[in-house]
Each structure stands twice: as C-alpha cells, then as structure tokens.
Design an enzyme around this catalytic site. Sequence first.
Site, short mmCIF file in Angstrom:
data_model
loop_
_atom_site.label_atom_id
_atom_site.label_comp_id
_atom_site.label_asym_id
_atom_site.label_seq_id
_atom_site.Cartn_x
_atom_site.Cartn_y
_atom_site.Cartn_z
N GLY A 1 2.40 4.73 0.99
CA GLY A 1 3.12 4.74 2.05
C GLY A 1 3.21 4.00 3.11
O GLY A 1 3.90 4.35 4.67
N VAL A 2 3.73 2.47 3.30
CA VAL A 2 4.02 1.89 4.56
C VAL A 2 5.26 1.63 4.58
O VAL A 2 6.00 0.96 5.11
CB VAL A 2 3.69 0.56 4.23
CG1 VAL A 2 1.74 0.32 3.75
CG2 VAL A 2 4.02 -0.02 2.78
N ASP B 1 6.94 3.79 -9.59
CA ASP B 1 5.76 4.23 -9.48
C ASP B 1 5.51 5.67 -9.97
O ASP B 1 7.32 6.68 -9.79
CB ASP B 1 5.71 4.41 -7.94
CG ASP B 1 5.18 5.50 -7.03
OD1 ASP B 1 4.49 5.87 -7.94
OD2 ASP B 1 4.63 5.14 -6.10
N CYS C 1 6.33 3.28 27.98
CA CYS C 1 4.32 4.55 28.18
C CYS C 1 3.39 3.93 27.92
O CYS C 1 3.30 3.11 27.63
CB CYS C 1 5.08 5.93 27.28
SG CYS C 1 4.52 5.80 25.35
N LYS D 1 0.94 -0.81 0.12
CA LYS D 1 -0.17 0.51 0.27
C LYS D 1 0.84 1.26 0.14
O LYS D 1 2.20 1.37 0.56
CB LYS D 1 -0.90 0.19 1.97
CG LYS D 1 -1.89 1.18 1.57
CD LYS D 1 -2.67 0.62 2.31
CE LYS D 1 -4.04 1.19 2.77
NZ LYS D 1 -3.72 2.94 2.96
N1 LIG Z 1 10.29 2.34 9.74
C1 LIG Z 1 9.94 3.58 9.89
N2 LIG Z 1 10.28 4.83 11.41
C2 LIG Z 1 9.95 5.93 10.90
N3 LIG Z 1 9.63 6.70 10.12
C3 LIG Z 1 9.14 5.66 8.63
C4 LIG Z 1 10.12 4.38 8.54
N4 LIG Z 1 9.73 3.75 6.94
C5 LIG Z 1 9.47 4.60 6.23
N5 LIG Z 1 9.18 5.64 7.43
C6 LIG Z 1 8.87 6.94 6.65
O1 LIG Z 1 7.51 6.88 6.10
C7 LIG Z 1 7.22 7.63 4.96
C8 LIG Z 1 6.65 7.17 3.73
O2 LIG Z 1 7.79 5.21 3.35
P1 LIG Z 1 8.25 5.19 1.90
O3 LIG Z 1 8.88 4.47 2.30
O4 LIG Z 1 8.32 6.40 1.46
O5 LIG Z 1 6.67 4.44 2.11
P2 LIG Z 1 6.50 4.42 0.58
O6 LIG Z 1 7.27 4.84 -0.80
O7 LIG Z 1 5.35 2.77 1.00
O8 LIG Z 1 5.25 5.36 0.45
C9 LIG Z 1 8.40 7.99 4.96
O9 LIG Z 1 8.29 9.94 5.00
C10 LIG Z 1 9.60 7.26 5.39
O10 LIG Z 1 10.93 8.20 5.80
MG LIG Z 2 7.72 4.79 -2.67
#
Ligand SMILES: Nc1ncnc2c1ncn2[C@@H]1O[C@H](COP(=O)(O)OP(=O)(O)O)[C@@H](O)[C@H]1O
Ligand SMILES: [Mg+2]
Length: 302
Positions: A12-13, A38, A251, A10
């Site tokens: 943002g994952v 993408d 927490c 999905k």
């Molecule tokens: N384990 C994590 N801890 C903190 N931030 C994360 C983690 N994994 C991803 N992120 C953050 O979440 C956002 C989405 O990650 P991304 O790799 O771009 O997802 P996707 O490619 O699936 O859309 C980014 O800003 C990334 O820095």
């Molecule tokens: Mg991406």
Amino acid sequence: MLKLVLLGGKGGVGKTSCACATSLYLAEYFKTLVFSTDPAHSLADSLGQKLGNQPEEIKGVKNLSALEVNAENALWKFKAEYQDQIRKIIETGTYLDSEDIDSVFALPIPGMDEVMGLKTMIDLVDEEEFDKYVVDTAPTGHALRLLSSPKLLDEWIKVMAKMRWKYRYMVERFAGEYTADEGDDFLLSMKKTVKKIEDLLRDPNRCEFIAVTIPEDMAILETERLINNLGRYGIKVRQLVINNVLESDSCPFCREKRKEQDKYIDYITGKFKRLETTIVPSCPHEIKGLKTLVDFKKHLFS
Ligand SMILES: Nc1ncnc2c1ncn2[C@@H]1O[C@H](COP(=O)(O)OP(=O)(O)O)[C@@H](O)[C@H]1O
Ligand SMILES: [Mg+2]
C-alpha cells in the site's frame, strides 16, 4: 547498462504506482516492459488496461508493454519443459518408481511461487525483447523470498546433483564408463541460470532496486529491514522514494501531520545517508489510469 529496475516496499505504499510511472518515464527513451510478481496483481488496474501473462502493448503509450506473472502457469510450463530431465534424475538416483515420481511431481513445493516469479523474470530479461525491465514486486516478505530464491533453487540443484553422483558412481563402478545424459544437461543449465540471476541482481550497473515507503512508523521500520536484508543478498539499494508526503501547510491539520512526517523522513534519511531520496507529495486524487500516472511521474522524476 541498466536493464532491470525493481520496486519494493510494504503493502500500500505506492509500489505499483511508482513502477508504472517509472516505466512510463523509461518508455520515453527505451523499449520498456513493466511486469508484476505480486500474486495480488494491480498493474492492470493502475494502467487501466487488461493484462495477461504475455507482454501486451499499452494503448496510447509508445514503447511500453506490460504483463502480470502467473506463478501457477509458469510452474506448469516449467514442469512441461523439464519433466523428462527431472524424471531421469529421480529415476536413476533413487528407488522411486514411476508412480512415486508422479506423486513427487504433484506435491506443492514451498517457495515455488517465488522461484517461478524469478524464473519468469530471468527468462524475460534473457529474451532481450526490451531494453528496460521494471518489476512491481509483492510486499516486502514475498519480494525478499523472491530475491533469495536463487539460494532455494541452488538447494534443489544440490539435492538432485547428489542423486546424480550416486548414480554416476554406480555406473562407473559397474560399467566402467559414464556418459552424461539429459539429466546432467539439465543440472548444468539450471546451475548456469542461478549464477546468471545472482550476477544480474548483484550487478549495480545492470540492476537497481528502488525502495518505496511512506513517512509512517511501520512503513519506515519495514523499509529499514528491507534495505538491510537486501544488502545481505548482495543487492544494494541506492534510491528511496518517500511517498504520500503532505505539502500544504495552510491548515493546522496539515502542518501538524507534516511535522510528524518530517520526523520519519529525517530518521530514514539519517539512517541511510548514501541513499538518493525522492519525496513524492500526497495527491488529492487516486493514482489510477494513464492520465494520473503521467502526473505522478512528474513528481517522481522532477
Ligand atoms: N502520492 C499519492 N497520492 C495519492 N494517492 C496515492 C499516492 N501514491 C499512491 N496512492 C494510492 O494509494 C493506493 C496504493 O498505491 P499502490 O501503488 O497500489 O501501492 P502498492 O503497490 O505499494 O500496494 C492506490 O490507491 C494509489 O492510487
Ligand atoms: Mg501493488
């Protein structure tokens, strides 16, 4: 030997973060190319370096290059390369004149984005300039269309082949003998390309699809659909990354949240028992730039 690693899930994952970290890991041992299909690319942002549609070496990392697939550009190249052959097929197999064919060429073709993404992917792998290829795919729907686009390509080939048969029949009928031309060469080579793509995607020794998810209801449901749908295309998922899992239990908020996350982790691992699962903790900082990616990689490959 494993050649192609695709990451999907999905939006943002953490697909892009995982794709970059995986490519950093592979680059320690192999000449590696990471690229994204993408249309909303974020590979360059993640790696902290400007990228184009040709492999570009990543500064500060040995053995790693990256690119962002530009479907429009790929389509333009495809048309330029094959337009004579395609024209020949349409010209000989239909009553369209050259002006009509021009307008056919100008039409937007549904699914073209994915087909071109796939074509670029296959061309890159075919060039064998790298040992390993890592693909940062678009969110689920688009990725599934990408992976099912050999079928789409096959449909076009069938339509064009039909035109050819008609033509061939007429020629044989009236001229007695038929000699294959560039149109036939094109169809045959496309047919071979489709077969090659399907063989690669379905070969667990050469291709691996890693599903990325987070422990939240909607992401988990989508992951389930993704894995099932990929199975339908003959692509077996063997690895699952569950990203963004809370680690601290110091927490009440974290404890409560983690309890909820565990529910989803248990659900998905119970559902797909054969999957190798990697839990990646939620980091206090964004994953952006090489330094954070190297840390992130440690979680992914510990
Ligand atoms: N384990 C994590 N801890 C903190 N931030 C994360 C983690 N994994 C991803 N992120 C953050 O979440 C956002 C989405 O990650 P991304 O790799 O771009 O997802 P996707 O490619 O699936 O859309 C980014 O800003 C990334 O820095
Ligand atoms: Mg991406």
